[in-house]
Design a protein around this motif. Structure first.
Motif, mmCIF file in Angstrom:
data_model
loop_
_atom_site.group_PDB
_atom_site.id
_atom_site.type_symbol
_atom_site.label_atom_id
_atom_site.label_comp_id
_atom_site.label_asym_id
_atom_site.label_seq_id
_atom_site.Cartn_x
_atom_site.Cartn_y
_atom_site.Cartn_z
ATOM 1 N N LYS A 44 0.837 -1.199 0.000
ATOM 2 C CA LYS A 44 0.000 0.000 0.000
ATOM 3 C C LYS A 44 0.872 1.250 0.000
ATOM 4 O O LYS A 44 0.561 2.227 -0.681
ATOM 5 N N GLU A 45 1.969 1.218 0.716
ATOM 6 C CA GLU A 45 2.861 2.377 0.779
ATOM 7 C C GLU A 45 3.507 2.659 -0.579
ATOM 8 O O GLU A 45 3.616 3.813 -0.988
ATOM 9 N N ILE A 46 3.918 1.624 -1.286
ATOM 10 C CA ILE A 46 4.519 1.800 -2.606
ATOM 11 C C ILE A 46 3.493 2.364 -3.580
ATOM 12 O O ILE A 46 3.774 3.282 -4.347
ATOM 13 N N PHE A 47 2.280 1.820 -3.534
ATOM 14 C CA PHE A 47 1.228 2.300 -4.421
ATOM 15 C C PHE A 47 0.884 3.756 -4.117
ATOM 16 O O PHE A 47 0.764 4.581 -5.030
ATOM 17 N N ASP A 48 0.731 4.097 -2.839
ATOM 18 C CA ASP A 48 0.429 5.486 -2.465
ATOM 19 C C ASP A 48 1.539 6.431 -2.894
ATOM 20 O O ASP A 48 1.275 7.550 -3.351
ATOM 21 N N GLY A 49 2.792 5.985 -2.781
ATOM 22 C CA GLY A 49 3.915 6.797 -3.240
ATOM 23 C C GLY A 49 3.888 7.015 -4.741
ATOM 24 O O GLY A 49 4.162 8.115 -5.227
ATOM 25 N N LEU A 50 3.523 5.978 -5.490
ATOM 26 C CA LEU A 50 3.401 6.086 -6.939
ATOM 27 C C LEU A 50 2.313 7.087 -7.320
ATOM 28 O O LEU A 50 2.518 7.947 -8.180
ATOM 29 N N VAL A 51 1.175 6.984 -6.668
ATOM 30 C CA VAL A 51 0.066 7.902 -6.940
ATOM 31 C C VAL A 51 0.473 9.336 -6.625
ATOM 32 O O VAL A 51 0.184 10.262 -7.386
ATOM 33 N N GLN A 52 1.176 9.539 -5.534
ATOM 34 C CA GLN A 52 1.593 10.879 -5.133
ATOM 35 C C GLN A 52 2.681 11.425 -6.060
ATOM 36 O O GLN A 52 2.626 12.580 -6.476
ATOM 37 N N ASN A 53 3.666 10.607 -6.404
ATOM 38 C CA ASN A 53 4.763 11.058 -7.260
ATOM 39 C C ASN A 53 4.294 11.437 -8.657
ATOM 40 O O ASN A 53 4.796 12.387 -9.244
ATOM 41 N N PHE A 54 3.344 10.694 -9.199
ATOM 42 C CA PHE A 54 2.865 10.975 -10.544
ATOM 43 C C PHE A 54 1.625 11.864 -10.540
ATOM 44 O O PHE A 54 1.046 12.133 -11.580
ATOM 45 N N LYS A 55 1.217 12.298 -9.345
ATOM 46 C CA LYS A 55 0.102 13.229 -9.181
ATOM 47 C C LYS A 55 -1.183 12.737 -9.857
ATOM 48 O O LYS A 55 -1.855 13.469 -10.566
#
Length: 88
Positions: free
Chosen positions: A25-36
């Motif tokens: 979940k943390e990796i996915f949330d980071g991906l969503v945040q990084n790519f806006k």
């Protein structure tokens, strides 16, 4: 002629050399945040408003929804259901 086979490497050796991809979940949330990525999708808002499932949408209907969204975003306008309803 290349047949797609690797004479030097077996399938087990090739798969063993690559680490398994582990999502969290943390990796996915980071991906969503990084790519806006937007929090909620415009297509989901449209489907929810008109109360139908994506499987009930024909391809041209999806093209119209996505085209509207792309045009809005290219003009730096947030696509909304109300704006969509004005044009369609």
């Amino acid at each position: 002629m290349f047949t797609g086979e690797h004479p030097d490497d077996s399938a087990e050796e090739m798969s063993a050399s690559l680490p398994p991809l582990k999502w969290s979940k943390e990796i996915f949330d980071g991906l969503v945040q990084n790519f806006k990525f937007p929090k909620a999708g415009f297509v989901l808002d449209i489907l929810d408003y008109y109360k139908f499932h994506i499987s009930q949408l024909n391809p041209m209907g999806m093209v119209r929804i996505r085209h509207f969204e792309i045009v809005c975003r290219s003009m730096h306008i947030e696509p909304t259901v109300d704006r969509f309803r004005v044009f369609y």
